[in-house]
Each structure stands twice: as structure tokens, then as C-alpha cells.
Design an enzyme around this catalytic site. Structure first.
Site, short mmCIF file in Angstrom:
data_model
loop_
_atom_site.label_atom_id
_atom_site.label_comp_id
_atom_site.label_asym_id
_atom_site.label_seq_id
_atom_site.Cartn_x
_atom_site.Cartn_y
_atom_site.Cartn_z
CB SER A 1 -0.97 -0.05 1.19
OG SER A 1 -2.00 0.89 1.07
CG HIS B 1 -5.55 -2.67 0.49
ND1 HIS B 1 -4.87 -2.37 -0.67
CD2 HIS B 1 -4.98 -1.90 1.46
CE1 HIS B 1 -3.94 -1.46 -0.41
NE2 HIS B 1 -3.99 -1.17 0.86
CG ASP C 1 -6.13 -3.98 -3.56
OD1 ASP C 1 -6.48 -3.10 -2.74
OD2 ASP C 1 -4.97 -4.40 -3.68
#
Length: 294
Positions: A106, A271, A244
């Protein structure tokens, strides 16, 4: 569930403050983790990757400045990409790691991209997990995900964002739905995730990203490294989830720009595939690292 204690931990001086590092195992092949956030402790990312210790890897991570056990200054001028890139290199050198296998998840992927561009000799391989290389493109993708809530809900969210009332229960309810669709699809979020999220420092996050996962108004809102990715020539593995928030479209933009990249989409994940499909995630990371040992 008690988390495994590190085999070594140290405090490293960065910009007059201290960050806390965690090292597991003693192998010569180092997997260096950059977790998401910004402002999140490192616990949630390292826990699902610790089984790699059995394959002889050393796993190293740290709580970035402003989170976890590291110092938590409140000066918003500290929360910049350039300062965090310098921090990563300071930690790597302080621990004497040599070139590392870098895994960024991320926000850690954005940080990893800028780090790889700034310090290319410091990495052997790069795993870009659930991340993107182009923030304006991501904003378009997030608006597409929000649109699936329906026009009335989107209008409600935009109203609260314009009014500065995003703490309103109806706005927060919409964000909660999006989180369970696109951040982690498990009915009960795993303890390391809950612990990290419960200790989130919103200072760095709000300054750099924005107030939530679906509203990017911070100092990274115009960040775009797609034109520069051709300079990252090390082997790369891109990982994303079908659902995601930083999904397959974001992943494909990076793959097309990177000279040496593989891409895997986890079909039942959003995610957090390291928790949503842990066996598949671990196997894919292990196979990639195994191709590039030594």
C-alpha cells in the site's frame, strides 16, 4: 494471539528522533518490509510473512517515524515522501543490511517506488503489494468503486466532504461498507490488523493522504511515478486483489511501465491478501524470492 518477539530490536536516530526496528531470523537473504499507512505500526504486515523464516530468510521491518513504538513528533512538515525515503536508507545502513529484497504494501509500495528510484543499488528485488504508481489514476478508480454504492450515496458523501462533516454517521457508514468490500473482506478482521489500525496515527496519514481510504487530498494527491518506473530494472513482483481498492487496473499500469515485472491477482482478495488468501500469498512471495536468491 501473541505475536512473535523479534530476535533483535534497536532504536535508530532519524532527523533527531528515533525509530524502532525489528529483525527476525539470521539468514543472509533479507526481506525488508515497508508497511502501509502512513502512520500505521508494522505489526500487521510482518506477522503473515514470518513463515518465510523457515526458508532461511531474515525478515526486517521498523515502525516508521510517527507510529508504533517509534517517536511521534507532531510537526506536519516531517510528513513528506522525501523524508521517509531518507529514513528507509538510514535504517538499512544502520542495520548493515546490504542490498535487500524490498516488499512494500500500500503506502509502503509508494515509498518503495521512490526509494528504489533514489537508491537503486540498495535493492535486489522489489515486491509491490497492493499498491499503485499513479495517484490521479487511483483517485479515478476509487471514484468508480464509490459509484457502486449508488448515486444517492455518492451525492451524500460528496455533500459531507464539501461541508467538512465527514464524521457524520451516514458518511462513516458508507466508508465502512467500502472498507469491507475493498480493504479486507473478512467478516472479522485479524488481530494484527485490528491492533495496527487501532494504533493508527492520523497525523502523517491526514497530511499525506487524507481523512480516509477513499478521499485523497493530502500532499501525495498528485504523485505519479509511472513515467519513471522504467528506471527500476530489478526484478519486480506486483500483487493485487480482484476487489482491491488499489486493484488490477493500478497493477497493470505499473506492469506495463516496469522493465522486469510479474503480476499476480488474488481472485478472492481485496487489499489484504496476506490475510484473505494467506497460503496463496505466501506461496507466491516465496516462489518469487526463490528465483532470485544469492
Amino acid at each position: 494471539m501473541a505475536s512473535r518477539k523479534p530476535d533483535a530490536s534497536s532504536r535508530v536516530k532519524v532527523d533527531g528522533y528515533e525509530v524502532v526496528t525489528y529483525s527476525f531470523g539470521s539468514g543472509s537473504e533479507v526481506l525488508f518490509l515497508l508497511n502501509g499507512g502512513p502512520g500505521l505500526p508494522s505489526l500487521y504486515l510482518r506477522e503473515p510473512l514470518l513463515p518465510l523464516l523457515e526458508q532461511g530468510y531474515r525478515i526486517v521491518t521498523y515502525d516508521q517515524l510517527g507510529c508504533g513504538a517509534s517517536d511521534r513528533p507532531t510537526d506536519p512538515k516531517l510528513w513528506t515522501m522525501a523524508r521517509y525515503v531518507a529514513e528507509v536508507e538510514t535504517v538499512r545502513q544502520a542495520l548493515g543490511l546490504g542490498p535487500v529484497h524490498l516488499l512494500g504494501h500500500s503506502w509502503g509500495g509508494w515509498l518503495g517506488i521512490d526509494y528504489a528510484l533514489t537508491h537503486p543499488a540498495s535493492i535486489k528485488t522489489f515486491i509491490l503489494s497492493n499498491t499503485c504508481g499513479d495517484m490521479p489514476h487511483l483517485v479515478g478508480e476509487l471514484n468508480r468503486l464509490r459509484a457502486a454504492l449508488g448515486p444517492e450515496t455518492v451525492a451524500m458523501m460528496q455533500h459531507h466532504e464539501a461541508d467538512g462533516t465527514i464524521d457524520h454517521p451516514e458518511y462513516q457508514a458508507a466508508v465502512t461498507i467500502l472498507n469491507y468490500r475493498h480493504v479486507c473482506r473478512l467478516q472479522h478482521w485479524p488481530e494484527p490488523v485490528s491492533l495496527s489500525l487501532g494504533d493508527w496515527n492520523m497525523g502523517p496519514y491526514g497530511t499525506m493522504q487524507g481523512p480516509n481510504e477513499f478521499l485523497y487530498i493530502g500532499n501525495l494527491k498528485d504523485w505519479n511515478r509511472i513515467p519513471d518506473l522504467h528506471r527500476i530494472t530489478r526484478p519486480c513482483l506486483i500483487l493485487t486483489g480482484h476487489f482491491d481498492e488499489l486493484g488490477p487496473a493500478c497493477a497493470m499500469r505499473m506492469k506495463q511501465a516496469l522493465p522486469d515485472a510479474e503480476l499476480t491477482v488474488f481472485p478472492n482478495s481485496s487489499h489484504m491478501p496476506m490475510y484473505e488468501e494467506p497460503a496463496a500469498y505466501l506461496a507466491r512471495v516465496s516462489a518469487f524470492l526463490g528465483q532470485h536468491r544469492g
